[in-house]
Design an enzyme around this catalytic site. Structure first.
Site, PDB file in Angstrom:
ATOM      1  N   ASN A 158       5.311  50.365  64.058  1.00 46.11           N
ATOM      2  CA  ASN A 158       5.276  48.903  63.879  1.00 46.11           C
ATOM      3  C   ASN A 158       6.047  48.483  62.629  1.00 46.11           C
ATOM      4  OD1 ASN A 158       3.854  48.345  66.181  1.00 46.11           O
ATOM      5  ND2 ASN A 158       1.892  48.007  65.164  1.00 46.11           N
ATOM      6  N   ARG A 210       8.057  47.260  75.159  1.00 46.17           N
ATOM      7  CA  ARG A 210       6.848  47.433  74.352  1.00 46.17           C
ATOM      8  C   ARG A 210       5.666  46.872  75.136  1.00 46.17           C
ATOM      9  NH1 ARG A 210       9.221  49.822  70.615  1.00 46.17           N
ATOM     10  NH2 ARG A 210       7.239  50.842  70.557  1.00 46.17           N
ATOM     11  N   GLU A 239       1.496  54.763  65.506  1.00 46.84           N
ATOM     12  CA  GLU A 239       1.473  53.333  65.855  1.00 46.84           C
ATOM     13  C   GLU A 239       1.841  52.463  64.653  1.00 46.84           C
ATOM     14  OE1 GLU A 239       1.353  52.265  68.769  1.00 46.84           O
ATOM     15  OE2 GLU A 239       0.290  53.760  69.931  1.00 46.84           O
TER      16      GLU A 239
END
Ligand SMILES: Nc1ncnc2c1ncn2[C@@H]1O[C@H](COP(=O)(O)OP(=O)(O)OP(=O)(O)O)[C@@H](O)[C@H]1O
Ligand SMILES: [Mg+2]
Lengths: 104, 149
Positions: free
Chosen positions: B54, B113, B50
């Site tokens: 990002n 997303r 994650e």
């Protein structure tokens, strides 16, 4: 990552195998959209039993395909999500939005 | 009081999506020293993925030259069986961290997303801290207990 599809009249099931992350999701998205566009099924099954890893990019992939199916008037069903897929679908509350079938 | 550390490692790599798998597997291998369960290892892989994603997608959005998009990871193991993972980018930063961490919040316009990355990081770890400055970059620090005491 590997994607295979089986078509049976109006029903197509796509089997996703391997790790779904941002890197793989792009390829998976193209492949799944191509399957949906060619088969134009009434019911589209997304079988996640072979998913060994899934992060939020996988959530985006599943939600995106669900929206796509909705605009085409097709029903999407998530089939047999693996432990990895189930855990993240539940944390995101997507198990309440999606139709999920197990053991069929 | 700071906890006693029993091990420590650092690595850095280009912010290319092909490195997402490499980064999470590397951290998982380091964490494996403390003999955690398969479930804990799987949570660690997910949260690293994650934060790294990002950095690549948001922190370095629009950057062509990925050789100039470094991501830094450091991991520490504590005596009491915790792992502390720090993931840092030098990208565009986050102006409103609190809003960014809300479930379903995303600045992505592609519709692919879900805005659940931070929520996943929060639920899969015991503690998370996000430090960020616009145009300076973002650092995510996460703590997770690997073993019961
Ligand atoms: N390293 C970063 N640099 C700059 N902005 C960031 C960074 N990390 C997160 N953000 C911002 O915070 C928002 C929320 O991040 P989060 O991971 O929760 O969702 P997302 O990445 O948009 O979607 P998902 O993770 O579900 O694919 C992002 O849309 C982005 O605007
Ligand atoms: Mg994210």
């Amino acid at each position: 990552m590997e994607i295979k599809a089986e078509k049976n009249n109006e029903v197509t099931v796509a089997f996703v195998k391997g790790e779904i992350d941002h890197h793989n999701a792009r390829i998976a998205r193209e492949r799944l959209d191509e399957i949906i566009a060619t088969d134009t099924p009434i019911c589209f099954g997304l079988d996640l039993s072979g998913v060994t890893f899934c992060d939020s990019s996988g959530l985006g992939l599943v939600m995106g395909r669900m929206r796509k199916c909705q605009t085409l008037g097709c029903n999407m069903v998530v089939k047999n999500p693996s432990d990895a897929a189930t855990k993240i679908l539940e944390i995101a509350g997507m198990d309440k939005i999606l139709r999920i079938e197990r053991g069929i | 009081m700071a906890e006693r550390l029993i091990n420590n490692m650092k690595f850095s790599f280009d912010g290319r999506s092909v490195n997402e798998g490499f980064a999470r597997s590397t951290v998982a291998l380091f964490a494996a020293q403390a003999d955690p369960s398969i479930g804990v290892i799987s949570d660690i892989k997910t949260v690293v993925s994650e934060a790294v994603t990002n950095a690549i997608v948001h922190g370095y959005a629009g950057r062509e030259n990925r050789a100039e998009c470094p991501i830094y990871i450091s991991c520490k193991l504590t005596e009491s069986g915790k792992i502390i993972i720090k993931i840092k980018d030098k990208g565009k930063g986050i102006s409103d961290i609190k809003t960014a961490m809300q479930p379903l919040f995303t600045t992505d316009e592609g519709g692919e997303r879900s805005g659940m990355g931070f929520t996943v990081m929060e639920s899969f770890t015991d503690k998370i801290k996000v430090l960020s400055k616009p145009n300076k970059g973002t650092t995510v620090v996460m703590e997770k207990r690997l073993k019961l005491r």
